[in-house]
Design a protein around this motif. Structure first.
Motif, PDB file in Angstrom:
ATOM      1  N   ASP A  71      -7.163  10.050  -6.697  1.00 19.17           N
ATOM      2  CA  ASP A  71      -6.378   8.812  -6.714  1.00 19.17           C
ATOM      3  C   ASP A  71      -5.451   8.733  -5.495  1.00 19.17           C
ATOM      4  O   ASP A  71      -5.316   7.665  -4.879  1.00 19.17           O
ATOM      5  N   ALA A  72      -4.816   9.845  -5.163  1.00 21.58           N
ATOM      6  CA  ALA A  72      -3.930   9.856  -4.000  1.00 21.58           C
ATOM      7  C   ALA A  72      -4.720   9.632  -2.712  1.00 21.58           C
ATOM      8  O   ALA A  72      -4.262   8.920  -1.809  1.00 21.58           O
ATOM      9  N   ALA A  73      -5.911  10.235  -2.620  1.00 23.65           N
ATOM     10  CA  ALA A  73      -6.739  10.035  -1.427  1.00 23.65           C
ATOM     11  C   ALA A  73      -7.180   8.581  -1.302  1.00 23.65           C
ATOM     12  O   ALA A  73      -7.203   8.016  -0.202  1.00 23.65           O
ATOM     13  N   ALA A 110       2.672  11.071  -9.094  1.00 25.41           N
ATOM     14  CA  ALA A 110       1.879  11.515 -10.244  1.00 25.41           C
ATOM     15  C   ALA A 110       1.257  12.872  -9.982  1.00 25.41           C
ATOM     16  O   ALA A 110       1.206  13.730 -10.873  1.00 25.41           O
ATOM     17  N   LEU A 111       0.792  13.103  -8.757  1.00 24.67           N
ATOM     18  CA  LEU A 111       0.201  14.400  -8.426  1.00 24.67           C
ATOM     19  C   LEU A 111       1.245  15.496  -8.425  1.00 24.67           C
ATOM     20  O   LEU A 111       0.990  16.623  -8.869  1.00 24.67           O
ATOM     21  N   GLY A 112       2.445  15.176  -7.940  1.00 25.31           N
ATOM     22  CA  GLY A 112       3.496  16.189  -7.922  1.00 25.31           C
ATOM     23  C   GLY A 112       4.122  16.466  -9.273  1.00 25.31           C
ATOM     24  O   GLY A 112       4.901  17.415  -9.412  1.00 25.31           O
ATOM     25  N   ALA A 113       3.787  15.651 -10.284  1.00 31.77           N
ATOM     26  CA  ALA A 113       4.383  15.844 -11.603  1.00 31.77           C
ATOM     27  C   ALA A 113       3.720  16.960 -12.396  1.00 31.77           C
ATOM     28  O   ALA A 113       4.239  17.359 -13.432  1.00 31.77           O
ATOM     29  N   ASP A 116       3.329   6.116  -5.589  1.00 33.38           N
ATOM     30  CA  ASP A 116       3.122   6.364  -7.018  1.00 33.38           C
ATOM     31  C   ASP A 116       2.067   7.439  -7.253  1.00 33.38           C
ATOM     32  O   ASP A 116       2.211   8.291  -8.142  1.00 33.38           O
ATOM     33  N   ALA A 117       0.990   7.417  -6.465  1.00 34.35           N
ATOM     34  CA  ALA A 117      -0.062   8.420  -6.627  1.00 34.35           C
ATOM     35  C   ALA A 117       0.442   9.814  -6.267  1.00 34.35           C
ATOM     36  O   ALA A 117       0.122  10.802  -6.944  1.00 34.35           O
ATOM     37  N   GLU A 144       0.827  -1.213   0.000  1.00 38.29           N
ATOM     38  CA  GLU A 144       0.000   0.000   0.000  1.00 38.29           C
ATOM     39  C   GLU A 144       0.857   1.257   0.000  1.00 38.29           C
ATOM     40  O   GLU A 144       0.474   2.271  -0.598  1.00 38.29           O
ATOM     41  N   ILE A 145       2.014   1.211   0.663  1.00 37.15           N
ATOM     42  CA  ILE A 145       2.922   2.365   0.625  1.00 37.15           C
ATOM     43  C   ILE A 145       3.384   2.621  -0.799  1.00 37.15           C
ATOM     44  O   ILE A 145       3.462   3.771  -1.251  1.00 37.15           O
ATOM     45  N   SER A 146       3.696   1.566  -1.537  1.00 41.00           N
ATOM     46  CA  SER A 146       4.126   1.727  -2.922  1.00 41.00           C
ATOM     47  C   SER A 146       3.033   2.370  -3.770  1.00 41.00           C
ATOM     48  O   SER A 146       3.303   3.273  -4.569  1.00 41.00           O
TER      49      SER A 146
END
Length: 745
Positions: A241-243, A80-83, A76-77, A70-72
């Motif tokens: 997605d991150a949430a 992606a948000l920080g990109a 990744d989410a 789950e950490i992985s």
């Protein structure tokens, strides 16, 4: 080598891990401690919730390791948000529809001005060359101005695409206003425009219309299937997605914290030696196989040390069925044996029963390819969408994915290709031609086993190297191939031949092979010091023995599933199950089914009575083919399951003596007779020891020592029933002697 090992021994250090440890984990621990059953247990045992919280958070890596998967996903989410840049929330951003309306309206205005200029140009006298040059200048200028306006409308407001309802409305409004202006000024345009000017203006208007239509349809999405999203919508979707990923981690973290809290409560609380069953919480007994409730054992610690000290090779996991070999492999698959935040790619395959090493190598090859294809998404990320290019690690991963897809196709299909050409030559005045046709058919032949091994080893090395380069959180050994169920191959010779063929794959740097093997493999490996070498000895770098649990480990397992279980009941479950985890959980379930206030003597009588009936039925089933021989008939009479279960300790002792007497002549039923007598001897000992009169001093002494009178001796006797009934009898006899119980001569 040392630096890599040190780096892997510590949890991953990044912003995600620091946030989870400092911000997310403490509220989860507090929420678990606030549960009514946990709070009630703390009050009854007089434990401080603040002290429990401090102890749990002192080692966050132990709590986070079970949630590595789950950490992985959350990492990744977040990446992606920080990109992508954050959306602009200023008034300039909010006024985008108005500005877009003005810019889009300026494009038809430029076309109209160009039309007027061309009308005046063609209405005047002048050379044709001058008119052509001026026409080209007007057209190029108009198109350039329109293009600048349109590009400003497309990208000038901080987003990759204007997909909001306000901006779509501004576009259609600009179309309607432009159409109204054209209709209103049409008489003026007709009077002032010459025919050449009208033609050029029409062409110019068509080009502008096409550009406007392109703007209206929007920018294609990253997958090319539909118009793209605005930056606001994209950012909102990535936030969602991150949430979701964070909530998944919170769920996994709660599942990891709850058994840890139960174990800590049982460890800190003063042990109870009450002989009345009283459990505060038994919700952990609901699942038989659960990596969340798995406990650290000696085998687990050794397995982790071996993994940390090797960067490639083969590791065997051996032990009796039900000892937890599959659970150990499953925990390794989920990354629970790795430091917190580390991740790897584990490919799990089941061992074959009836096919050869070549077929299994192909199966492993295809499974690894499928795992690579499904490990990580290959879609263009937000940063690549904005910048139109990928980073070097992403390009390398895409190349590996393409190679995996190609290799998977090569494994599954034979490729047939037919090519040909023909030609004809005809010369003027010559009635002759030449024609030549050539056809070639090529079919890919099946790979030989050495070719399969060579290709698979190369691919495993490429996967391991790519994982190490493209993932900063990868473990030092990023690729693991786990082969389960190998110990279920019936023939030991077949298993040795299979391992002997498979060992050609071992030794790839960055890749571990982990196999569950039989006890015969472990015995062969341990005899390597006696100059006895076979396939198992030469194939494995290490073989980890997964033994039955010790009393301390059984107590730890039960404490993760039960809160408040008294020590006499823990010791009884351990002895009754022989320390086998699967049977230990079954014994705890059966014990709880007896009743919430049952005494130790009643629990022991109920469980041993059921076991005696099962042993008697098994004995009668084995005696059935022997026929109505006198000794068999007598043994069937004695093997009355319900009757044996109801016998008092004195009666049961006499029955054991009658079954264990030395017969005058060897009978076929003697083996069954001694096995039944040994089990009844063991059950009798349990009933005499785990009675309502068991004292605290007896429990403490038998739990602490490891001699003949310890509970470990009884557990080893239960373990020995399947392989060495005589050894089981001797262990029970030694235990009874130490406890002062009568011994059957």
């Amino acid at each position: 080598m040392t630096d890599v090992m040190v780096a892997e021994s510590a949890p991953a250090d990044d912003d995600v891990m620091r946030r989870l440890i400092s911000t997310e984990l403490p509220p989860i621990v507090e929420a678990v401690l606030a549960q009514p059953r946990i709070r009630r247990s703390c009050e009854e045992l007089r434990l401080s919730a603040a002290d429990l919280r401090e102890r749990l958070l002192a080692d966050p890596g132990a709590l986070l390791s079970p949630t590595n998967a789950e950490i992985s996903g959350y990492r990744d989410a977040v990446r992606a948000l920080g990109a992508i840049p954050a959306p602009d929330r200023s008034w300039f951003r909010r006024a985008a529809p108005v500005r877009e309306f003005l810019l889009l309206l300026a494009a038809p205005f430029v076309v109209w001005v160009a039309a007027v200029l061309l009308s005046g140009l063609y209405g005047e006298d002048g050379s044709v060359l001058a008119k052509i040059v001026l026409t080209l200048g007007v057209v190029v200028g108009a198109l350039g101005a329109c293009f600048a306006f349109l590009m400003a409308s497309l990208t000038g407001f901080g987003g990759v695409e204007a997909g909001s309802p306000g901006r779509r409305g501004a576009r259609w409004l600009a179309f309607l206003v432009a159409a109204g202006v054209v209709v209103g000024l049409w008489p003026l345009l007709v009077r002032q425009t010459t025919l050449p000017g009208a033609v050029v203006t029409a062409v110019l208007a068509f080009v502008v219309f096409v550009l406007l239509a392109l703007v209206t349809t929007g920018t294609p999405r990253a997958d090319g299937k539909a118009p793209g999203l605005s930056l606001d919508v994209l950012h909102a979707r990535l936030q969602a997605d991150a949430a979701t990923a964070l909530e998944n981690w919170r769920t996994a973290a709660r599942q990891a914290v709850e058994p840890a809290v139960g174990r800590l409560i049982n460890r800190l609380a003063a042990p109870s030696y009450d002989v009345v069953l009283s459990v505060r919480d038994d919700s952990g007994l609901g699942l038989m196989h659960s990596t969340d409730l798995a406990v650290e054992t000696v085998a687990t610690e050794r397995f982790r040390r071996v993994l940390a000290g090797m960067r490639g090779g083969a590791i065997g996991v051996a032990g009796p069925r039900g000892a937890g070999k599959t659970t150990l492999l499953e925990a390794h698959r989920e990354g629970r044996l790795l430091p917190a935040g580390r991740e790897h790619l584990l490919v799990r395959v089941d061992a074959p029963i009836g096919y050869e090493g070549r077929d299994f190598a192909l199966h492993v090859y295809a499974t690894v390819c499928q795992a690579v294809l499904g490990y990580r998404s290959t879609a263009r990320g937000p940063r690549q969408w904005l910048r139109g290019r990928r980073s070097v690690p992403e390009k390398r991963w895409l190349a590996l994915v393409a190679s995996a897809a190609k290799r998977l196709e090569d494994i599954r299909y034979l490729q047939t290709r037919t090519t040909g050409w023909s030609g004809k030559l005809t010369l003027p005045g010559v009635s002759a031609d030449a024609t030549r046709t050539r056809s070639t058919a090529k079919a890919r032949q099946a790979l030989t086993y050495p070719e399969i091994v060579a290709e698979l080893r190369a691919f495993l090395r490429a996967v391991a190297d790519t994982l190490s380069v493209t993932n900063s959180s990868a473990a030092a050994t990023p690729l693991v191939v786990a082969v389960d169920e190998l110990d279920k191959i019936a023939s030991a010779e077949h298993a040795q031949r299979f391992v002997n063929e498979l060992k050609a794959l071992f030794g790839v740097p960055g890749c571990h092979f982990v196999l569950s093997v039989s006890e015969d493999a472990l015995t062969s490996f341990e005899r390597r010091g006696f100059a006895v070498r076979d396939a198992f000895d030469s194939a494995f770098d290490e073989i980890i023995r997964v033994d039955q649990l010790t009393l301390r480990e059984s107590r730890k397992l039960l404490s993760s599933r039960l809160i408040g279980l008294a020590e006499p009941f823990v010791c009884f479950c351990h002895c009754f199950s022989g320390g086998l985890p699967r049977d230990l959980i079954r014994a705890a379930r059966a014990m709880m089914a007896v009743g919430p206030a049952a005494t130790l003597g009643r629990v022991c009588a109920e469980l041993t009575g059921t076991a005696i009936e099962q042993a008697a039925r098994l004995a009668q089933r084995e005696l059935r083919p022997l026929g109505p021989v006198t000794a068999v008939v007598e043994l069937i009479r004695l093997a009355d399951g319900p009757g044996l279960a109801r016998q008092s300790p004195g009666e049961l002792f006499a029955t054991v003596g009658e079954l264990a007497r030395t017969p005058e002549a060897a009978e076929p039923a003697d083996v069954v007779r001694m096995e039944l007598a040994t089990f009844l001897y063991f059950a009798l000992t349990l009933r005499e020891v785990f009675s309502d009169g068991l004292t605290k001093e007896q429990v403490v002494r038998a739990s602490a020592e490891s001699g003949p009178g310890s509970f470990e001796t009884l557990a080893r006797a239960r373990e020995a029933f399947g392989d060495h009934p005589t050894r089981a009898w001797l262990l029970v006899e030694r235990f009874r002697t130490e406890w002062g119980l009568p011994v059957v001569s």
